[in-house]
Design a protein around this motif. Sequence first.
Motif, short mmCIF file in Angstrom:
data_model
loop_
_atom_site.label_atom_id
_atom_site.label_comp_id
_atom_site.label_asym_id
_atom_site.label_seq_id
_atom_site.Cartn_x
_atom_site.Cartn_y
_atom_site.Cartn_z
N ILE A 221 0.84 -1.20 0.00
CA ILE A 221 0.00 0.00 0.00
C ILE A 221 0.87 1.25 0.00
N SER A 222 1.87 1.29 0.88
CA SER A 222 2.72 2.48 0.98
C SER A 222 3.51 2.70 -0.30
N LYS A 223 3.98 1.63 -0.92
CA LYS A 223 4.75 1.76 -2.16
C LYS A 223 3.89 2.35 -3.26
N ASP A 224 2.63 1.89 -3.38
CA ASP A 224 1.73 2.42 -4.41
C ASP A 224 1.43 3.90 -4.17
N CYS A 225 1.13 4.26 -2.92
CA CYS A 225 0.79 5.66 -2.62
C CYS A 225 1.95 6.59 -2.93
N PHE B 233 -7.50 -3.29 17.74
CA PHE B 233 -6.29 -3.24 18.54
C PHE B 233 -5.14 -4.04 17.95
N SER B 234 -5.39 -4.85 16.93
CA SER B 234 -4.31 -5.66 16.37
C SER B 234 -3.83 -5.18 15.01
N TRP B 235 -4.61 -4.32 14.32
CA TRP B 235 -4.14 -3.88 13.01
C TRP B 235 -3.10 -2.77 13.17
N PRO B 236 -1.92 -2.89 12.52
CA PRO B 236 -0.83 -1.93 12.73
C PRO B 236 -1.00 -0.64 11.92
N PHE B 237 -1.86 0.28 12.38
CA PHE B 237 -2.01 1.57 11.71
C PHE B 237 -0.70 2.33 11.68
N HIS B 238 0.01 2.30 12.81
CA HIS B 238 1.25 3.06 12.91
C HIS B 238 2.30 2.52 11.94
N GLN B 239 2.28 1.22 11.70
CA GLN B 239 3.25 0.63 10.78
C GLN B 239 3.05 1.18 9.37
N LEU B 240 1.81 1.28 8.91
CA LEU B 240 1.54 1.84 7.58
C LEU B 240 2.00 3.30 7.53
N ASP B 241 1.77 4.04 8.60
CA ASP B 241 2.24 5.43 8.68
C ASP B 241 3.76 5.49 8.53
N ARG B 242 4.47 4.63 9.24
CA ARG B 242 5.94 4.62 9.18
C ARG B 242 6.43 4.24 7.79
N TYR B 243 5.79 3.26 7.17
CA TYR B 243 6.22 2.83 5.84
C TYR B 243 6.02 3.94 4.81
N ILE B 244 4.87 4.60 4.87
CA ILE B 244 4.64 5.71 3.94
C ILE B 244 5.66 6.82 4.19
#
Length: 386
Positions: free
Chosen positions: A259-263, A297-308
């Motif tokens: 997702i982050s790579k596409d964005c 509580f288990s989906w890593p929202f912060h991880q997607l933020d960091r990757y982007i």
Amino acid sequence: MKVVVQVRLLPSPDEAAALAATLCTVNQAANAVSEAAFNGGVTSRNDLQKVVYGRLRGEFGLGAQAAVRTVKKVVDAYATLRGSVAAGLLGAPGSARRQKAAVKPIAFRRDAAQPFDDRILSWQHSARTVSIWTVAGRLKHVRFTGATEQLGTLAMFRSGESDLVFRAGKWFLAAVCEVPAEPLNADPVDWIGVDRGIVNLATTSDGHNYSGRRLTRYRRWQARKKAELQAKRTRSATRRLKRKAKREARHAAHINHKISKDCVAVAKRTGRGIALEELRGIRDRVRPCRDQRAALFSWPFHQLDRYITYKAERAGVPVIRVDAAYTSQMCPRCGHTARNNRPDRDTFCCRRCGLAGPADFVAGVNVRNRARSAWVLANGPAPQEG
């Protein structure tokens, strides 16, 4: 910027046995160093090295540089522990988890990763081989492989240590690369608003939707398997649970990478920036029903933020964060904000002007509009006095 490139080693059976013996020995040595640091209250690398260096060389048979790297690994582990305690990541003062971490030395697994520097590990990029120190002597011409792009980055920008890692029966080298970031686009033509969620993992203001239905089915299947294993209460079931948890985490990271790579690729191609909602503390702000707690509580929202963020920094794409309040309830055309603008999870329909559409897409548009306003406010001309 620092990037970690991981390549897979392809050792022969004899080479693999030497690498396994090396990890076992250096981690036994690290446990001895950890006990000395804990019992003596030594936190300085130089002071600790004076205490244990002779023992590492004599009792464990480590080379000079391997002994130095082992001491540094222990010192870094204690520095990380102190940082975690100071940041409150191990609970409040007096909590059981915090006390457990403070009353005994740090222990290293038998196959924990070991750092190597250029004195005990050298790369031959053209031949795709490495020469590496082991307790059985120096191994030369150990083959490695990896993705073409990763190998190119490794050959051009490798800098610093490399970690020898054994995972799932395979050998890897994780190397730090100092990759120069592209110049930041300080004048983006517009912004791409990204709304993050659970049903739809990410929806952009361009209308691109990254659905999470397949991931939801996968995680439900994993949850059923976990429940079956937890009911057995055996050691083998516990080991399988740990493997499944790591597999699910790797799967989530893979999806977030895509997702982050596409964005970032779309933003760079069109000369735009990326706008994200500020979601820090979201788990404290909402009270989901019981059926939604595990998903939230288990989906890593912060991880997607960091990757982007790090992919955008590398590509020179600006990233801005905006207030997430009411992005899915506010009409982007007339500004009317009300809970009944969103009659269900997937639908938005403004009660004032009648604007209708997918709720996540509307939220992405609102994120984009807030980024436009914030950018103008921050970069506009200063107000004139008088």
